[in-house]
Design a protein around this motif. Structure first.
Motif, short mmCIF file in Angstrom:
data_model
loop_
_atom_site.label_atom_id
_atom_site.label_comp_id
_atom_site.label_asym_id
_atom_site.label_seq_id
_atom_site.Cartn_x
_atom_site.Cartn_y
_atom_site.Cartn_z
N ILE A 25 0.83 -1.21 0.00
CA ILE A 25 0.00 0.00 0.00
C ILE A 25 0.87 1.26 0.00
O ILE A 25 0.58 2.21 -0.72
N VAL A 26 1.92 1.27 0.79
CA VAL A 26 2.81 2.45 0.81
C VAL A 26 3.46 2.63 -0.55
O VAL A 26 3.58 3.75 -1.05
N PHE A 27 3.84 1.53 -1.19
CA PHE A 27 4.43 1.61 -2.53
C PHE A 27 3.42 2.19 -3.52
O PHE A 27 3.75 3.08 -4.30
N LEU A 28 2.18 1.69 -3.50
CA LEU A 28 1.16 2.20 -4.42
C LEU A 28 0.79 3.64 -4.14
O LEU A 28 0.58 4.44 -5.05
N THR A 29 0.72 4.00 -2.87
CA THR A 29 0.31 5.36 -2.52
C THR A 29 1.42 6.36 -2.76
O THR A 29 1.14 7.53 -2.97
N THR A 57 0.84 8.32 -5.92
CA THR A 57 -0.33 9.17 -6.10
C THR A 57 -0.44 10.29 -5.08
O THR A 57 -1.06 11.30 -5.35
N ARG A 58 0.14 10.15 -3.92
CA ARG A 58 0.00 11.16 -2.87
C ARG A 58 1.36 11.78 -2.57
O ARG A 58 2.34 11.09 -2.38
N GLN A 59 1.35 13.09 -2.47
CA GLN A 59 2.59 13.78 -2.14
C GLN A 59 2.80 13.80 -0.62
O GLN A 59 3.92 13.68 -0.15
N THR A 60 1.71 13.96 0.12
CA THR A 60 1.80 13.95 1.58
C THR A 60 0.77 12.97 2.13
O THR A 60 -0.27 12.73 1.50
#
Length: 135
Positions: free
Chosen positions: A20-24, A27-30
């Motif tokens: 999940i951290v890899f996928l996020t 897409t998310r900067q913060t």
């Protein structure tokens, strides 16, 4: 058996967090602190399903096939929507109207996988019995 479930749960949780951290990260900067807790809850939920409940249903339970298929499909469906809600409320609202189609596809895939999994298990048992018979 409990130790095996505990190991599966821990492995599933850690791998899901990494995934999940890899996928996020793309897409998310913060990330807010609450999203980190959501990641932990998502990981724990998926680990319970795939590390504890699924192995029990598919390997140890003595229920008839339709009960196992329906139970695992419903658990998968509800957990999937719960995880989706924790990950993104916008994505959850986008997919929510298609819940019946998602449930039908989930059920169909569980029927297909159940057939192939049981066929594999039966062949494995037949090989083991033949090996024991030849001794």
């Amino acid at each position: 058996m409990i130790k095996q479930y505990k190991n599966r749960f821990i492995q599933g949780t850690l791998l899901t967090i990494i995934w999940i951290v890899f996928l996020t990260g793309f897409t998310r900067q913060t990330m807010e602190v609450t999203f980190f807790w959501n990641i932990l809850l998502i990981s724990a939920s998926l680990s319970v399903i795939f590390g504890v409940i699924y192995p029990y249903i598919w390997n140890y339970s003595t229920w008839i096939a339709p009960i196992s298929i329906i139970l695992s499909s419903v658990i998968n469906f509800l957990t999937g929507y719960f995880v989706l809600y924790l990950y993104s409320k916008v994505l959850f609202q986008l997919i929510l109207p298609y819940w019946l189609a998602v449930l039908c596809v989930t059920l169909l895939l569980h029927v297909i996988f159940f057939y192939f999994y049981r066929k594999y298990q039966n062949e494995k048992m037949a090989r083991e019995l033949n090996r024991l018979h030849q001794r």
